[in-house]
Design a protein around this motif. Structure first.
Motif, PDB file in Angstrom:
ATOM      1  N   VAL A  77       0.872  -1.166   0.000  1.00 54.20           N
ATOM      2  CA  VAL A  77       0.000   0.000   0.000  1.00 54.20           C
ATOM      3  C   VAL A  77       0.914   1.222   0.000  1.00 54.20           C
ATOM      4  CG1 VAL A  77      -1.833   1.245   1.196  1.00 54.20           C
ATOM      5  CG2 VAL A  77      -1.798  -1.271   1.197  1.00 54.20           C
ATOM      6  N   ALA A  78       0.975   1.874  -1.123  1.00 55.15           N
ATOM      7  CA  ALA A  78       1.808   3.068  -1.270  1.00 55.15           C
ATOM      8  C   ALA A  78       0.898   4.283  -1.095  1.00 55.15           C
ATOM      9  CB  ALA A  78       2.507   3.060  -2.638  1.00 55.15           C
ATOM     10  N   SER A  79       1.047   5.258  -1.946  1.00 52.09           N
ATOM     11  CA  SER A  79       0.213   6.450  -1.860  1.00 52.09           C
ATOM     12  C   SER A  79       0.385   7.249  -3.138  1.00 52.09           C
ATOM     13  CB  SER A  79       0.636   7.307  -0.664  1.00 52.09           C
ATOM     14  OG  SER A  79       0.001   8.571  -0.706  1.00 52.09           O
ATOM     15  N   ILE A  80      -0.655   7.932  -3.513  1.00 49.91           N
ATOM     16  CA  ILE A  80      -0.546   8.825  -4.654  1.00 49.91           C
ATOM     17  C   ILE A  80       0.464   9.938  -4.360  1.00 49.91           C
ATOM     18  CG2 ILE A  80      -2.403  10.422  -4.055  1.00 49.91           C
ATOM     19  CD1 ILE A  80      -3.218  10.035  -7.146  1.00 49.91           C
ATOM     20  N   ALA A  81       0.777  10.101  -3.083  1.00 45.86           N
ATOM     21  CA  ALA A  81       1.791  11.079  -2.684  1.00 45.86           C
ATOM     22  C   ALA A  81       3.153  10.761  -3.293  1.00 45.86           C
ATOM     23  CB  ALA A  81       1.902  11.140  -1.164  1.00 45.86           C
ATOM     24  N   HIS A  82       3.335   9.543  -3.792  1.00 46.81           N
ATOM     25  CA  HIS A  82       4.615   9.201  -4.438  1.00 46.81           C
ATOM     26  C   HIS A  82       4.924  10.156  -5.592  1.00 46.81           C
ATOM     27  CE1 HIS A  82       2.263   7.215  -7.615  1.00 46.81           C
ATOM     28  NE2 HIS A  82       3.358   7.328  -8.334  1.00 46.81           N
ATOM     29  N   GLU A  83       3.884  10.760  -6.153  1.00 48.79           N
ATOM     30  CA  GLU A  83       4.089  11.696  -7.263  1.00 48.79           C
ATOM     31  C   GLU A  83       4.885  12.928  -6.835  1.00 48.79           C
ATOM     32  OE1 GLU A  83       0.255  12.473  -8.978  1.00 48.79           O
ATOM     33  OE2 GLU A  83       0.074  10.427  -9.754  1.00 48.79           O
ATOM     34  N   PHE A  84       4.899  13.225  -5.549  1.00 51.66           N
ATOM     35  CA  PHE A  84       5.665  14.352  -5.020  1.00 51.66           C
ATOM     36  C   PHE A  84       7.051  13.931  -4.555  1.00 51.66           C
ATOM     37  CE2 PHE A  84       1.178  15.319  -4.273  1.00 51.66           C
ATOM     38  CZ  PHE A  84       1.064  16.532  -4.941  1.00 51.66           C
ATOM     39  N   GLY A  85       7.325  12.632  -4.589  1.00 49.59           N
ATOM     40  CA  GLY A  85       8.584  12.110  -4.090  1.00 49.59           C
ATOM     41  C   GLY A  85       9.707  12.207  -5.097  1.00 49.59           C
ATOM     42  N   LYS A  86      10.896  12.182  -4.589  1.00 48.35           N
ATOM     43  CA  LYS A  86      12.110  12.164  -5.399  1.00 48.35           C
ATOM     44  C   LYS A  86      13.035  11.115  -4.792  1.00 48.35           C
ATOM     45  CE  LYS A  86      11.805  16.933  -6.757  1.00 48.35           C
ATOM     46  NZ  LYS A  86      12.133  18.283  -6.430  1.00 48.35           N
ATOM     47  N   VAL A  87      13.816  10.488  -5.643  1.00 36.97           N
ATOM     48  CA  VAL A  87      14.771   9.515  -5.144  1.00 36.97           C
ATOM     49  C   VAL A  87      16.091  10.222  -4.907  1.00 36.97           C
ATOM     50  CG1 VAL A  87      16.057   7.418  -5.646  1.00 36.97           C
ATOM     51  CG2 VAL A  87      13.662   7.591  -6.308  1.00 36.97           C
ATOM     52  N   ASP A  88      16.527  10.169  -3.681  1.00 35.05           N
ATOM     53  CA  ASP A  88      17.819  10.702  -3.295  1.00 35.05           C
ATOM     54  C   ASP A  88      18.696   9.492  -3.023  1.00 35.05           C
ATOM     55  OD1 ASP A  88      20.046  11.738  -2.045  1.00 35.05           O
ATOM     56  OD2 ASP A  88      18.916  12.918  -0.591  1.00 35.05           O
TER      57      ASP A  88
END
Length: 148
Positions: A77-88
């Motif tokens: 269960v992820a989140s649509i918030a992943h669209e705001f994420g960045k991979v560091d």
């Protein structure tokens, strides 16, 4: 069985106990998610540690059982918030900060990063498990009723 995703030792202990006592595993649902400051018992940021690292280690240690019992599924269960994420790619060091006293927006950004990591991990796990009897899915909770 007790499981604390804020402790990688707890995840390892859970997996060990589970493998000794349960002989079937057809579905694993990774469903923890929080937006708290602080650190895990392993010294990484609570958000990244619980939301991603715990969900990374748990299925990896159970993969053989999932394969043996196939067809099996791993659902994160992820989140649509992943669209705001960045991979560091330095995230293991950058997520060690306490995040105490940070703004709600800063905590949400860390949450978004962790959920993007969930999505990327699920995608990679699915690729690595092609040809086995294990399939992997990630979803946004509000969308699960339309897809399950």
């Amino acid at each position: 069985m007790e499981l604390d995703l804020a402790s990688l030792q707890s995840v390892r202990s859970f997996d060990e106990t589970f493998l000794k006592s349960e002989f079937r595993l057809n579905i694993l649902i990774n469903n923890a998610g929080l937006v708290n400051g602080g650190k895990t018992k392993d010294g990484v940021g609570m958000i990244f540690g619980v939301n991603h690292l715990g969900h990374f280690l748990l299925p990896v240690q159970l993969l053989d059982r999932l394969k043996e019992c196939g067809p099996s599924r791993v659902v994160t269960v992820a989140s649509i918030a992943h669209e705001f994420g960045k991979v560091d790619f330095n995230c293991l060091s950058t997520h060690k900060d306490l995040a105490v006293g940070e703004s709600d927006w800063a905590l949400f950004q860390k949450y978004s990063h962790s959920k993007l990591c969930n999505m990327l991990f699920t995608h990679e796990l699915a690729k690595r498990l092609e040809g086995t009897n294990v399939t992997c899915y990630s979803l946004h909770p509000d969308q699960c009723f339309n897809t399950l």
